[in-house]
Design a protein around this motif. Structure first.
Motif, short mmCIF file in Angstrom:
data_model
loop_
_atom_site.label_atom_id
_atom_site.label_comp_id
_atom_site.label_asym_id
_atom_site.label_seq_id
_atom_site.Cartn_x
_atom_site.Cartn_y
_atom_site.Cartn_z
N SER A 1 9.12 -2.29 3.52
CA SER A 1 8.85 -2.17 4.97
C SER A 1 9.95 -1.41 5.71
N SER A 2 10.72 -0.61 4.97
CA SER A 2 11.72 0.23 5.65
C SER A 2 11.07 1.47 6.25
N ARG A 3 9.88 1.82 5.77
CA ARG A 3 9.23 3.06 6.23
C ARG A 3 7.71 2.88 6.21
N GLY A 4 7.01 3.83 6.80
CA GLY A 4 5.57 3.99 6.64
C GLY A 4 4.73 2.77 7.02
N ILE A 5 3.73 2.49 6.19
CA ILE A 5 2.78 1.41 6.46
C ILE A 5 3.51 0.06 6.55
N GLY A 6 4.48 -0.15 5.66
CA GLY A 6 5.22 -1.41 5.64
C GLY A 6 5.99 -1.63 6.93
N LYS B 1 14.04 -0.82 -1.11
CA LYS B 1 14.76 -0.63 -2.37
C LYS B 1 16.10 0.07 -2.17
N SER B 2 16.12 1.16 -1.40
CA SER B 2 17.37 1.92 -1.33
C SER B 2 17.76 2.41 0.05
N ASN B 3 16.82 2.51 0.95
CA ASN B 3 17.12 3.16 2.24
C ASN B 3 17.62 2.12 3.27
N ASP B 4 18.92 1.75 3.14
CA ASP B 4 19.50 0.71 4.02
C ASP B 4 19.33 1.06 5.50
N ASN C 1 2.11 -7.41 -0.06
CA ASN C 1 2.55 -6.59 -1.20
C ASN C 1 2.23 -5.14 -0.89
N ASN C 2 3.20 -4.48 -0.24
CA ASN C 2 2.97 -3.12 0.26
C ASN C 2 3.76 -2.06 -0.50
N ALA C 3 4.94 -2.40 -1.03
CA ALA C 3 5.81 -1.37 -1.63
C ALA C 3 5.06 -0.61 -2.71
N VAL D 1 -2.35 7.11 -13.31
CA VAL D 1 -1.66 5.82 -13.48
C VAL D 1 -1.60 5.09 -12.14
N TYR D 2 -1.33 5.86 -11.07
CA TYR D 2 -1.33 5.28 -9.71
C TYR D 2 -2.70 4.65 -9.44
N SER D 3 -3.77 5.38 -9.73
CA SER D 3 -5.13 4.87 -9.48
C SER D 3 -5.38 3.60 -10.29
N CYS E 1 -3.18 1.43 -11.37
CA CYS E 1 -2.41 0.32 -10.78
C CYS E 1 -3.12 -0.21 -9.53
N LYS E 2 -3.62 0.71 -8.70
CA LYS E 2 -4.25 0.29 -7.45
C LYS E 2 -5.59 -0.41 -7.72
N ALA E 3 -6.31 0.05 -8.78
CA ALA E 3 -7.52 -0.66 -9.20
C ALA E 3 -7.14 -2.05 -9.72
N VAL F 1 -6.14 8.30 3.44
CA VAL F 1 -4.95 9.13 3.62
C VAL F 1 -4.25 8.72 4.91
N ILE F 2 -2.99 8.31 4.78
CA ILE F 2 -2.23 7.80 5.94
C ILE F 2 -1.00 8.67 6.14
N ASN F 3 -0.68 8.94 7.38
CA ASN F 3 0.43 9.83 7.70
C ASN F 3 1.79 9.13 7.48
N THR F 4 2.31 9.24 6.26
CA THR F 4 3.63 8.66 5.94
C THR F 4 4.38 9.64 5.03
N ASP F 5 5.62 9.25 4.69
CA ASP F 5 6.44 10.07 3.77
C ASP F 5 5.74 10.31 2.44
N MET F 6 4.87 9.37 2.05
CA MET F 6 4.21 9.50 0.74
C MET F 6 3.38 10.78 0.66
N ASN F 7 2.92 11.25 1.83
CA ASN F 7 2.09 12.47 1.85
C ASN F 7 2.86 13.68 2.39
N ARG F 8 4.21 13.59 2.35
CA ARG F 8 4.98 14.66 3.03
C ARG F 8 4.82 16.01 2.33
P1 NAP Z 1 6.32 5.23 1.93
O1 NAP Z 1 6.31 5.74 3.33
O2 NAP Z 1 6.67 6.16 0.82
O3 NAP Z 1 7.27 3.94 1.88
C1 NAP Z 1 7.42 3.25 0.68
C2 NAP Z 1 8.18 1.96 0.92
O4 NAP Z 1 8.24 1.23 -0.32
C3 NAP Z 1 9.61 2.19 1.37
O5 NAP Z 1 9.94 1.16 2.27
C4 NAP Z 1 10.40 2.04 0.06
O6 NAP Z 1 11.74 1.60 0.24
C5 NAP Z 1 9.60 0.93 -0.61
N1 NAP Z 1 9.76 0.86 -2.06
C6 NAP Z 1 9.51 1.82 -2.98
N2 NAP Z 1 9.79 1.37 -4.22
C7 NAP Z 1 10.24 0.09 -4.07
C8 NAP Z 1 10.71 -0.89 -4.97
N3 NAP Z 1 10.76 -0.67 -6.29
N4 NAP Z 1 11.11 -2.08 -4.47
C9 NAP Z 1 11.07 -2.32 -3.12
N5 NAP Z 1 10.64 -1.42 -2.23
C10 NAP Z 1 10.24 -0.22 -2.69
O7 NAP Z 1 4.89 4.63 1.53
P2 NAP Z 1 3.57 4.35 2.41
O8 NAP Z 1 2.80 5.60 2.48
O9 NAP Z 1 3.93 3.61 3.64
O10 NAP Z 1 2.77 3.40 1.40
C11 NAP Z 1 2.82 1.99 1.49
C12 NAP Z 1 1.77 1.43 0.52
O11 NAP Z 1 0.49 1.93 0.89
C13 NAP Z 1 1.99 1.85 -0.93
O12 NAP Z 1 1.65 0.79 -1.79
C14 NAP Z 1 1.03 3.00 -1.11
O13 NAP Z 1 0.64 3.15 -2.46
C15 NAP Z 1 -0.13 2.54 -0.23
N6 NAP Z 1 -1.00 3.62 0.22
C16 NAP Z 1 -0.49 4.67 0.95
C17 NAP Z 1 -1.36 5.68 1.35
C18 NAP Z 1 -0.88 6.87 2.14
O14 NAP Z 1 -1.68 7.83 2.32
N7 NAP Z 1 0.34 6.90 2.64
C19 NAP Z 1 -2.71 5.61 1.02
C20 NAP Z 1 -3.18 4.54 0.29
C21 NAP Z 1 -2.31 3.54 -0.10
P3 NAP Z 1 12.98 2.65 0.47
O15 NAP Z 1 12.87 3.11 1.90
O16 NAP Z 1 14.21 1.90 0.22
O17 NAP Z 1 12.75 3.78 -0.48
#
Ligand code: NAP
Length: 242
Positions: free
Chosen positions: A9-14, A33-36, A85-87, A150-152, A154-156, A183-190
């Motif tokens: 929950s340091s970034r994005g959806i969390g 995990k790492s981004n204090d 369980n978001n990470a 593999v991502y798919s 895990c999510k399934a 598709v959500i606007n976060t770093d994951m899709n940067r």
């Molecule tokens: P994100 O912006 O990349 O943020 C990921 C978060 O997970 C960060 O807070 C990161 O911490 C943390 N994290 C990563 N590995 C970890 C670990 N081993 N232990 C603890 N924390 C960890 O991701 P997001 O887009 O918000 O995605 C959140 C969830 O939604 C994920 O499960 C993703 O698969 C799912 N999702 C996302 C999308 C999308 O389009 N964005 C779509 C469908 C599902 P640090 O900051 O320390 O790195």
């Protein structure tokens, strides 16, 4: 005051979910995990609007670190009432090009991490006969994505885990549900450029990609008593794209 743990929950959806649960009156454990600095920003923001939050660094792919994090949260706040369980991490590429280490690490974070956290969370929940778990899957877990195999998988797996755990712990008063974002606007899709985002918007009946808050609102509903009779369900938050 109830306690919510949002992994990643340091970034994005969390981060959006942590803030929304804090606004709803939960004490929020912000895991990362790492981004204090990013985690501290989320905590400061929550404290800034009068909420209660604290950051807890732990790699959810390590059962030892997960166990320590739950002990630390219990000491600081009390037992976890709501676990989100978001990470998660993504990896784009052909399966045949992935190393064994990449396959293992993706699975440990995206699937096993949620299982380790849930195992810790349900112990006190069963004793209290109350608790909520919400797993964040993905539309790729529902329909599968080429180059994210593999991502798919895990999510399934998280969808199957949700349905099975809901049956196992329902009699103990614990609800387990799943939110499956599009598709959500976060770093994951940067790495998606403007053209790719435009194409995705055009493919989506609601003509836009999602915001972290779109997902957080559904999580907050499922955490609340409004969803008292809801368990074992998958909620797609994707603008209608699948
Ligand atoms: P994100 O912006 O990349 O943020 C990921 C978060 O997970 C960060 O807070 C990161 O911490 C943390 N994290 C990563 N590995 C970890 C670990 N081993 N232990 C603890 N924390 C960890 O991701 P997001 O887009 O918000 O995605 C959140 C969830 O939604 C994920 O499960 C993703 O698969 C799912 N999702 C996302 C999308 C999308 O389009 N964005 C779509 C469908 C599902 P640090 O900051 O320390 O790195």
């Amino acid at each position: 005051m109830k306690v919510a743990l949002v992994t990643g929950s340091s970034r994005g959806i969390g981060a959006a979910t942590a803030k929304m649960l804090a606004k709803a009156g939960y004490k929020v454990a912000v895991n990362y995990k790492s981004n204090d600095a990013a985690a501290e920003d989320v905590v400061k923001c929550i404290i800034g609007f009068g909420g209660e939050a604290k950051s807890f660094r732990a790699d959810i792919s390590s059962p030892e670190e997960v166990g320590q994090m739950f002990a630390d949260i219990a000491n600081a706040f009390g037992e976890v009432d709501v676990l989100v369980n978001n990470a998660g991490i993504s990896h784009i590429g052909l399966l045949q090009d992935m190393s064994d280490e990449e396959i293992l690490s993706l699975t440990q974070v995206n699937l096993l991490g949620a299982i380790y956290c849930s195992k810790e969370a349900i112990k006190p929940m069963i004793a209290k006969k109350e608790g909520v778990i919400i797993n964040i899957s993905s539309m790729w877990g529902e329909v599968g994505a080429s180059c994210e195999v593999v991502y798919s998988a895990c999510k399934a797996g998280l969808i199957g885990f949700t349905k099975a755990l809901a049956k196992e712990v329902g009699p103990s008063g614990i609800r387990v549900n799943c939110v499956s974002p599009g598709v959500i606007n976060t770093d994951m899709n940067r790495e998606l450029n403007d053209e790719a985002i435009d194409a995705l918007c055009q493919e989506t009946p609601l003509l836009r990609i999602g915001t972290p808050e779109d997902v957080a609102r559904t999580v907050a509903f499922l955490a609340s008593d409004e969803a008292d009779f809801v368990t074992g369900q998958i909620f797609s938050v994707n603008g209608g794209i699948i």
